[in-house]
Design a protein around this motif. Structure first.
Motif, mmCIF file in Angstrom:
data_model
loop_
_atom_site.group_PDB
_atom_site.id
_atom_site.type_symbol
_atom_site.label_atom_id
_atom_site.label_comp_id
_atom_site.label_asym_id
_atom_site.label_seq_id
_atom_site.Cartn_x
_atom_site.Cartn_y
_atom_site.Cartn_z
ATOM 1 N N ASP A 251 0.974 -1.087 -0.296
ATOM 2 C CA ASP A 251 -0.005 0.160 -0.079
ATOM 3 C C ASP A 251 0.840 1.238 -0.022
ATOM 4 O O ASP A 251 1.810 1.111 0.226
ATOM 5 C CB ASP A 251 -1.075 -0.013 1.222
ATOM 6 N N ASP A 252 0.348 2.324 -0.204
ATOM 7 C CA ASP A 252 0.958 3.438 -0.295
ATOM 8 C C ASP A 252 1.683 4.139 0.845
ATOM 9 O O ASP A 252 2.746 4.535 0.925
ATOM 10 C CB ASP A 252 0.014 4.659 -0.719
ATOM 11 N N LEU A 253 1.102 3.693 1.965
ATOM 12 C CA LEU A 253 1.791 4.142 3.175
ATOM 13 C C LEU A 253 3.002 3.403 3.603
ATOM 14 O O LEU A 253 3.953 3.993 3.899
ATOM 15 C CB LEU A 253 0.663 4.161 4.547
ATOM 16 N N SER A 254 2.934 2.292 3.279
ATOM 17 C CA SER A 254 4.210 1.356 3.502
ATOM 18 C C SER A 254 5.152 1.693 2.415
ATOM 19 O O SER A 254 6.450 1.762 2.716
ATOM 20 C CB SER A 254 3.936 -0.308 3.201
ATOM 21 N N ALA A 255 4.627 1.980 1.073
ATOM 22 C CA ALA A 255 5.691 2.572 0.287
ATOM 23 C C ALA A 255 6.362 3.746 0.764
ATOM 24 O O ALA A 255 7.351 4.000 0.556
ATOM 25 C CB ALA A 255 4.835 2.621 -1.284
ATOM 26 N N LEU A 256 5.531 4.640 1.168
ATOM 27 C CA LEU A 256 6.147 6.086 1.637
ATOM 28 C C LEU A 256 7.200 5.761 2.794
ATOM 29 O O LEU A 256 8.056 6.407 2.452
ATOM 30 C CB LEU A 256 5.022 6.817 2.168
ATOM 31 N N ASN A 257 6.854 4.851 3.738
ATOM 32 C CA ASN A 257 8.021 4.491 4.681
ATOM 33 C C ASN A 257 9.271 3.874 3.854
ATOM 34 O O ASN A 257 10.183 4.237 4.231
ATOM 35 C CB ASN A 257 7.265 3.567 5.701
ATOM 36 N N ALA A 258 8.764 3.016 2.892
ATOM 37 C CA ALA A 258 10.110 2.396 2.123
ATOM 38 C C ALA A 258 10.970 3.530 1.614
ATOM 39 O O ALA A 258 12.195 3.426 1.459
ATOM 40 C CB ALA A 258 9.614 1.292 1.397
ATOM 41 N N LEU A 259 10.350 4.619 0.769
ATOM 42 C CA LEU A 259 11.160 5.577 0.090
ATOM 43 C C LEU A 259 12.002 6.114 1.155
ATOM 44 O O LEU A 259 13.063 6.673 0.770
ATOM 45 C CB LEU A 259 10.200 6.426 -0.380
ATOM 46 N N THR A 260 11.457 6.488 2.483
ATOM 47 C CA THR A 260 12.136 7.213 3.304
ATOM 48 C C THR A 260 13.533 6.356 3.596
ATOM 49 O O THR A 260 14.524 6.920 3.901
ATOM 50 C CB THR A 260 11.629 7.532 4.622
ATOM 51 N N ILE A 261 13.207 5.202 3.957
ATOM 52 C CA ILE A 261 14.448 4.111 4.400
ATOM 53 C C ILE A 261 15.418 4.176 3.206
ATOM 54 O O ILE A 261 16.763 3.984 3.338
ATOM 55 C CB ILE A 261 13.739 2.799 4.523
ATOM 56 N N LEU A 262 15.141 4.033 1.880
ATOM 57 C CA LEU A 262 16.044 3.915 0.886
ATOM 58 C C LEU A 262 16.586 5.261 0.551
ATOM 59 O O LEU A 262 17.886 5.067 0.256
ATOM 60 C CB LEU A 262 15.047 3.684 -0.443
ATOM 61 N N ARG A 263 16.078 6.102 1.026
ATOM 62 C CA ARG A 263 16.626 7.456 0.924
ATOM 63 C C ARG A 263 18.025 7.737 1.964
ATOM 64 O O ARG A 263 19.041 7.998 1.627
ATOM 65 C CB ARG A 263 15.661 8.593 1.021
ATOM 66 N N GLU A 264 17.379 7.133 3.088
ATOM 67 C CA GLU A 264 18.623 6.987 4.152
ATOM 68 C C GLU A 264 19.731 6.057 3.719
ATOM 69 O O GLU A 264 20.846 6.496 4.255
ATOM 70 C CB GLU A 264 17.915 6.599 5.439
ATOM 71 N N LYS A 265 19.457 5.037 2.888
ATOM 72 C CA LYS A 265 20.697 4.150 2.527
ATOM 73 C C LYS A 265 21.252 4.806 1.225
ATOM 74 O O LYS A 265 21.939 4.204 0.547
ATOM 75 C CB LYS A 265 19.924 2.777 2.226
ATOM 76 N N ASP A 266 20.841 5.931 0.784
ATOM 77 C CA ASP A 266 21.290 6.648 -0.526
ATOM 78 C C ASP A 266 20.981 5.880 -1.816
ATOM 79 O O ASP A 266 21.878 5.747 -2.665
ATOM 80 C CB ASP A 266 22.821 6.720 -0.435
ATOM 81 N N ILE A 267 19.764 5.102 -1.548
ATOM 82 C CA ILE A 267 19.187 4.358 -2.971
ATOM 83 C C ILE A 267 18.152 5.263 -3.361
ATOM 84 O O ILE A 267 17.351 5.501 -2.929
ATOM 85 C CB ILE A 267 18.872 2.910 -2.387
ATOM 86 N N LYS A 268 18.478 5.574 -4.731
ATOM 87 C CA LYS A 268 17.698 6.260 -5.458
ATOM 88 C C LYS A 268 16.412 5.691 -6.073
ATOM 89 O O LYS A 268 16.868 4.689 -6.826
ATOM 90 C CB LYS A 268 18.305 7.243 -6.649
ATOM 91 N N VAL A 269 15.316 6.368 -5.875
ATOM 92 C CA VAL A 269 14.179 5.762 -6.593
ATOM 93 C C VAL A 269 13.672 6.765 -7.766
ATOM 94 O O VAL A 269 13.471 7.984 -7.331
ATOM 95 C CB VAL A 269 13.052 5.697 -5.632
ATOM 96 N N PRO A 270 13.532 6.358 -8.884
ATOM 97 C CA PRO A 270 13.531 5.123 -9.566
ATOM 98 C C PRO A 270 14.915 4.721 -10.177
ATOM 99 O O PRO A 270 15.073 3.663 -10.799
ATOM 100 C CB PRO A 270 12.275 5.227 -10.542
#
Length: 357
Positions: A251-270
């Motif tokens: 869901d979008d809420l889980s995806a938003l959390n995932a985007l934050t975590i990926l950003r912290e790991k310096d992993i760019k979406v997309p």
């Protein structure tokens, strides 16, 4: 003293019982008489005493809504407020009020439902989820009160009216969206499989992988038991020897959390990993980057659940039914085609791709 039924009857030249039948919209009274009496009621400023009327009819004109989890948690997830907006829209048209469970635990929510039913506080109930080993639906079936479930019931489908999406097909389409764009290492982040929606979306993901002969091991599939564990799921996926280039998120809420975590790991979406999620809530359009998301038409889920419930309240002899709300993919910025990656191609924002259901 306010205007009474007797006052209206005298002015209209009819009996008090005729005025009462007009108020209850009885078929025994002609449309001409109804129009005349209603006009006089308006002219005289007569207002129906809803409390007295409901006592006579043994009706509350109120429906109960059972939330998936505590009030604070449910209202923070943009899915539930949108469902509630759909429910409220139809209830307003039918002059029905709504009453929400307020318990902060599963047992407290169940006790709220018991109080609603035993206290005759509601005419029917909408259960906003379908969950394994949940006590609410079996209790409502035992009591015989009208109710509707949002989500496919895990048991007794022929005995329950429910409103749902085809979650298997929607998840299959979401997964194939990434596969068609060249992703052959795809991760999946779901939620506890005690919820039917989570179980069927995982099934759809697995079907897409199998049908498209994509070699995915179980380590690419994560079903965190609570939102607090999404961080672990993202870390485990991205720390694999061959991390996914695309992730389907429940869901979008889980995806938003995932985007934050990926950003912290310096992993760019997309650029480094593509993401597609579900529900197309307000989050999808305001996240960074904007989320490509499956539109499950949440408002319509709520609207149809209220419509079906009030129909059943008014006519308990109606057959139980199931309504499947179609879905479509809304393309934004979070999912990248690997074939166009070198060109820096990102799909246009808010482009809808219809999904037949």
């Amino acid at each position: 003293m306010g205007v009474t039924i007797k006052d209206v009857a005298k002015e209209a030249g009819v009996s008090s019982s005729t005025v009462s039948r007009v108020i209850s919209d009885s078929p025994m009274i002609s449309e001409r008489t109804k129009r005349k009496v209603r006009q006089i009621m308006d002219d005289m400023g007569f207002h129906i005493n809803e409390n007295a009327r409901n006592l006579v009819r043994q009706s509350t004109n109120t429906i109960g809504i059972v939330m998936k989890s505590s009030a604070s948690e449910s209202l923070h997830d943009p899915f539930f407020p949108e469902v509630l907006r759909g429910i409220s829209s139809w209830c307003h048209k039918q002059d029905f009020s709504i009453s929400l469970t307020t318990g902060e635990s599963e047992e407290a929510i169940f006790q709220d439902v018991v109080k609603m039913v035993r206290g005759k506080k509601v005419d029917g109930i909408i259960v906003s989820y379908s969950k394994q080993d949940d006590k609410v639906v079996p209790y409502l079936m035992e009591c015989g009160i009208p109710f509707v479930v949002i989500g496919k019931p895990l048991d007794g489908m022929s005995e329950i009216t429910y409103i749902d999406n085809d979650n298997v097909k929607a998840a299959r389409e979401a997964s194939e969206y990434l596969i068609e764009r060249g992703h052959d290492k795809i991760g999946y982040i779901g939620m506890s499989l005690e919820f039917e929606m989570a179980k069927y979306r995982l099934q759809g993901f697995k079907e897409a992988v199998l049908l498209n002969q994509v070699d995915i091991s179980d380590e690419y599939i994560k079903n965190p038991a609570s939102p607090d564990l999404i961080r672990n799921a993202v870390n485990e996926l991205m720390d694999l020897d061959m991390p996914p280039t695309g992730i389907v998120i429940i869901d979008d809420l889980s995806a938003l959390n995932a985007l934050t975590i990926l950003r912290e790991k310096d992993i760019k979406v997309p650029d480094d990993v593509s993401v597609i999620s579900f529900n197309n809530t307000v989050i999808a359009n305001f996240s960074n980057p904007k989320l490509t998301s499956i539109d499950t038409q949440i408002f319509q889920l709520g609207y149809e659940s209220a419509r079906c419930l009030i129909e059943e309240i008014k006519d308990p002899s109606l057959f139980k039914k199931s309504i499947i709300i179609p879905t479509n993919i809304v393309e934004r910025e979070s999912a990248l085609s690997l074939t166009n990656k070198d060109l820096g191609h990102i799909p246009n924002t808010d482009v809808e791709k219809n999904v037949e259901v």
